[in-house]
Write a protein that holds these residues in place. Structure first.
Motif, mmCIF file in Angstrom:
data_model
loop_
_atom_site.group_PDB
_atom_site.id
_atom_site.type_symbol
_atom_site.label_atom_id
_atom_site.label_comp_id
_atom_site.label_asym_id
_atom_site.label_seq_id
_atom_site.Cartn_x
_atom_site.Cartn_y
_atom_site.Cartn_z
ATOM 1 N N GLN A 117 0.843 -1.179 0.000
ATOM 2 C CA GLN A 117 0.000 0.000 0.000
ATOM 3 C C GLN A 117 0.891 1.246 0.000
ATOM 4 O OE1 GLN A 117 -3.192 0.222 -0.314
ATOM 5 N NE2 GLN A 117 -3.756 -1.947 -0.160
ATOM 6 N N GLU A 140 -3.336 7.372 6.849
ATOM 7 C CA GLU A 140 -3.993 8.652 7.116
ATOM 8 C C GLU A 140 -4.607 9.248 5.860
ATOM 9 O OE1 GLU A 140 -0.950 7.873 7.817
ATOM 10 O OE2 GLU A 140 -0.845 7.733 10.017
ATOM 11 N N GLU A 141 -3.898 9.133 4.744
ATOM 12 C CA GLU A 141 -4.409 9.675 3.494
ATOM 13 C C GLU A 141 -5.629 8.898 3.019
ATOM 14 O OE1 GLU A 141 -4.610 12.230 0.176
ATOM 15 O OE2 GLU A 141 -3.589 12.367 2.107
ATOM 16 N N ARG A 142 -5.583 7.574 3.152
ATOM 17 C CA ARG A 142 -6.733 6.762 2.755
ATOM 18 C C ARG A 142 -7.950 7.092 3.612
ATOM 19 N NH1 ARG A 142 -3.016 2.428 2.810
ATOM 20 N NH2 ARG A 142 -4.159 1.409 4.513
ATOM 21 N N GLN A 143 -7.715 7.272 4.917
ATOM 22 C CA GLN A 143 -8.828 7.618 5.810
ATOM 23 C C GLN A 143 -9.416 8.983 5.449
ATOM 24 O OE1 GLN A 143 -7.062 7.298 9.684
ATOM 25 N NE2 GLN A 143 -7.312 5.057 9.791
ATOM 26 N N ARG A 144 -8.538 9.944 5.104
ATOM 27 C CA ARG A 144 -9.027 11.271 4.729
ATOM 28 C C ARG A 144 -9.886 11.202 3.474
ATOM 29 N NH1 ARG A 144 -8.064 15.069 1.242
ATOM 30 N NH2 ARG A 144 -6.389 13.866 0.252
ATOM 31 N N VAL A 145 -9.424 10.441 2.469
ATOM 32 C CA VAL A 145 -10.181 10.300 1.231
ATOM 33 C C VAL A 145 -11.515 9.615 1.490
ATOM 34 C CG1 VAL A 145 -10.197 9.190 -1.038
ATOM 35 C CG2 VAL A 145 -8.110 10.302 -0.224
ATOM 36 N N THR A 146 -11.499 8.614 2.369
ATOM 37 C CA THR A 146 -12.741 7.915 2.699
ATOM 38 C C THR A 146 -13.751 8.851 3.343
ATOM 39 O OG1 THR A 146 -11.533 5.822 3.001
ATOM 40 C CG2 THR A 146 -13.726 5.976 3.994
ATOM 41 N N VAL A 183 -0.184 4.361 -0.514
ATOM 42 C CA VAL A 183 -0.860 5.521 0.065
ATOM 43 C C VAL A 183 -0.911 5.346 1.572
ATOM 44 C CG1 VAL A 183 -2.987 6.883 0.113
ATOM 45 C CG2 VAL A 183 -2.259 5.766 -2.010
ATOM 46 N N PRO A 184 -0.452 6.295 2.349
ATOM 47 C CA PRO A 184 -0.484 6.176 3.812
ATOM 48 C C PRO A 184 -1.900 5.967 4.342
ATOM 49 C CG PRO A 184 0.867 8.042 3.118
ATOM 50 C CD PRO A 184 0.154 7.556 1.906
ATOM 51 N N GLU A 239 -13.894 12.133 3.008
ATOM 52 C CA GLU A 239 -14.378 13.074 2.007
ATOM 53 C C GLU A 239 -15.409 12.414 1.092
ATOM 54 O OE1 GLU A 239 -11.220 14.777 -0.183
ATOM 55 O OE2 GLU A 239 -10.424 15.959 1.493
#
Length: 222
Positions: free
Chosen positions: A152, A157-163, A154-155, A165
């Motif tokens: 993976q 934190e970044e995946r959680q942020r995108v989710t 993408v970190p 949004e």
């Protein structure tokens, strides 16, 4: 044969300077022109006296145009080249023209080579460019290894942020879709015809492009 000069001018320095210059140039000049071209080797007064004396000695001729007088060397006092000397001069001119043509050709070739060299990278620039490209190549190899390993990139934190949004936008879309349906239903309640036909006429589609209830994390994993 040139005529013999009637009077010597060797004892008069300004006359000698002016006569030598006029003989060498063999062109008509005014006193002002002569003084300017000689870069003040003689003064204007000395030059005027010299040309007047040379005219009297029949070494120069003069002609007045309005307020200006022009002086030129007597052409019958100028030594001329002999026929065999003229032939030699013509041959020399031909040789010089050929030499000039050859030199121009070489100059054009050398200019092209110089332009090519100036546009090429120096050794230091090539070494720097090679180091940069080598570094980028190594980074690309490392990235490719990670991609092939299925890691993976993408970190979390970044995946959680995108989710988050995506979830927010999905809720807004659902709310606005529902609001539109309610408003459209109210507006078309008493209208003749079928609401579906009006939607088609207005080019409005209510078909869901995707399942709005799908889990955003499922979309990210596909």
């Amino acid at each position: 044969m040139p005529k013999e000069k009637k009077t010597s001018v060797s004892s008069n320095k300004p006359e000698r300077i002016v006569l030598d210059y006029m003989s060498k140039q063999n062109r008509p000049y005014s006193v002002t022109d002569i003084v300017t071209n000689l870069h003040a080797a003689v003064t204007k007064t000395e030059c005027q006296r010299a040309v007047n004396s040379l005219v009297d000695k029949e070494l120069l001729t003069s002609k007045t145009f309005g307020k200006q007088t022009i002086y030129v060397v007597r052409q019958d006092t100028i030594e001329t080249a002999k026929p065999d000397e003229l032939v030699s001069i013509d041959k020399r001119l031909v040789q010089l023209r050929e030499t000039i043509a050859e030199q121009k050709s070489k100059q054009k070739q050398l200019s092209a080579e110089l332009a090519l060299l100036n546009s090429a990278l120096t050794t230091e620039e090539i070494q720097h460019r090679l180091a940069v490209l080598t570094s980028k190549n190594e980074q690309s190899k490392e990235h490719l290894v990670l991609l092939r390993s299925g890691s993976q990139l993408v970190p979390v934190e970044e995946r959680q942020r995108v989710t988050r949004e995506m979830e927010t936008h999905r809720k807004l879309w659902t709310q606005r879709r529902r609001l539109f349906k309610d408003m459209f239903s109210t507006v078309t309640e008493n209208l003749p015809g079928k609401p579906k036909e009006l939607l088609e006429e207005l080019d409005i589609s209510l078909d869901d492009p995707i399942d709005i209830n799908i889990n955003p994390s499922d979309l990210l994993s596909t």
